[in-house]
Design a protein around this motif. Structure first.
Motif, short mmCIF file in Angstrom:
data_model
loop_
_atom_site.label_atom_id
_atom_site.label_comp_id
_atom_site.label_asym_id
_atom_site.label_seq_id
_atom_site.Cartn_x
_atom_site.Cartn_y
_atom_site.Cartn_z
N GLN A 50 0.83 -1.20 0.00
CA GLN A 50 0.00 0.00 0.00
C GLN A 50 0.87 1.26 0.00
O GLN A 50 0.56 2.23 -0.69
N ARG A 51 1.95 1.25 0.78
CA ARG A 51 2.85 2.40 0.79
C ARG A 51 3.48 2.63 -0.58
O ARG A 51 3.60 3.78 -1.04
N VAL A 52 3.86 1.57 -1.26
CA VAL A 52 4.46 1.69 -2.59
C VAL A 52 3.44 2.24 -3.59
O VAL A 52 3.76 3.11 -4.41
N ALA A 53 2.20 1.76 -3.51
CA ALA A 53 1.16 2.25 -4.42
C ALA A 53 0.87 3.72 -4.17
O ALA A 53 0.70 4.51 -5.12
N ASP A 54 0.84 4.13 -2.90
CA ASP A 54 0.60 5.54 -2.58
C ASP A 54 1.74 6.41 -3.09
O ASP A 54 1.51 7.50 -3.64
N ALA A 55 2.98 5.95 -2.92
CA ALA A 55 4.13 6.72 -3.39
C ALA A 55 4.11 6.84 -4.92
O ALA A 55 4.42 7.90 -5.47
N ALA A 56 3.74 5.78 -5.60
CA ALA A 56 3.66 5.81 -7.06
C ALA A 56 2.58 6.78 -7.52
O ALA A 56 2.77 7.54 -8.49
N ALA A 57 1.45 6.80 -6.84
CA ALA A 57 0.37 7.72 -7.21
C ALA A 57 0.80 9.17 -6.99
O ALA A 57 0.53 10.04 -7.83
N LEU A 58 1.47 9.44 -5.88
CA LEU A 58 1.94 10.81 -5.63
C LEU A 58 3.00 11.23 -6.65
O LEU A 58 3.00 12.38 -7.13
N ALA A 59 3.90 10.33 -6.98
CA ALA A 59 4.92 10.65 -7.98
C ALA A 59 4.29 10.89 -9.34
O ALA A 59 4.68 11.81 -10.07
N GLY A 60 3.30 10.07 -9.69
CA GLY A 60 2.62 10.26 -10.97
C GLY A 60 1.86 11.58 -11.02
O GLY A 60 1.87 12.28 -12.03
N GLY A 61 1.19 11.91 -9.93
CA GLY A 61 0.46 13.18 -9.89
C GLY A 61 1.41 14.37 -9.97
O GLY A 61 1.12 15.36 -10.66
N SER A 62 2.53 14.28 -9.29
CA SER A 62 3.51 15.36 -9.34
C SER A 62 4.08 15.51 -10.75
O SER A 62 4.23 16.63 -11.26
N ALA A 63 4.39 14.40 -11.39
CA ALA A 63 4.92 14.46 -12.76
C ALA A 63 3.87 15.02 -13.71
O ALA A 63 4.20 15.79 -14.63
N PHE A 64 2.62 14.67 -13.51
CA PHE A 64 1.55 15.17 -14.36
C PHE A 64 1.41 16.70 -14.20
O PHE A 64 1.26 17.43 -15.17
N LEU A 65 1.48 17.21 -12.94
CA LEU A 65 1.39 18.64 -12.72
C LEU A 65 2.56 19.37 -13.35
O LEU A 65 2.39 20.44 -13.95
N ASP A 66 3.77 18.80 -13.25
CA ASP A 66 4.94 19.41 -13.89
C ASP A 66 4.78 19.43 -15.40
O ASP A 66 5.12 20.42 -16.07
N PHE A 67 4.24 18.38 -15.97
CA PHE A 67 4.01 18.31 -17.41
C PHE A 67 2.99 19.36 -17.83
O PHE A 67 3.15 20.04 -18.86
N MET A 68 1.92 19.52 -17.04
CA MET A 68 0.88 20.49 -17.39
C MET A 68 1.40 21.92 -17.29
O MET A 68 0.98 22.79 -18.06
N LYS A 69 2.33 22.18 -16.36
CA LYS A 69 2.92 23.51 -16.25
C LYS A 69 3.77 23.83 -17.50
O LYS A 69 3.77 24.95 -17.99
N ASP A 70 4.49 22.80 -18.00
CA ASP A 70 5.33 23.02 -19.18
C ASP A 70 4.50 23.21 -20.43
O ASP A 70 4.88 23.96 -21.32
N VAL A 71 3.36 22.56 -20.53
CA VAL A 71 2.51 22.63 -21.72
C VAL A 71 1.80 23.98 -21.75
O VAL A 71 1.65 24.60 -22.80
N ALA A 72 1.36 24.43 -20.61
CA ALA A 72 0.55 25.66 -20.57
C ALA A 72 1.35 26.90 -20.66
O ALA A 72 2.31 27.28 -20.97
#
Length: 72
Positions: A50-72
């Motif tokens: 569960q800890r690994v899944a939570d960390a992966a979700a947070l890392a994915g969300g953070s990467a997605f926000l960084d990607f959206m900042k670069d696109v916009a």
């Protein structure tokens, strides 16, 4: 004298019975201990998964926000 010999055979039989009960009890106790260790390991693995899944979700969300900042 018949009663005295009979009494000894009963005591001897009880000693054997106690040994059998101790052997069975030891077998059951070791089985329960092994089950407890297995359950503890299962709960530990579940929590870590569960800890690994939570960390992966947070890392994915953070990467997605960084990607959206670069696109916009």
């Amino acid at each position: 004298m018949k009663g005295k010999n009979h009494r000894r055979s009963v005591v001897t039989n009880r000693r054997g019975g106690v040994l059998a009960l101790i052997a069975i009890s030891l077998f059951l106790l070791l089985g329960m201990a092994a089950l407890a260790v297995d359950l503890a390991m299962a709960f530990s693995v579940r929590a870590e998964t569960q800890r690994v899944a939570d960390a992966a979700a947070l890392a994915g969300g953070s990467a997605f926000l960084d990607f959206m900042k670069d696109v916009a």
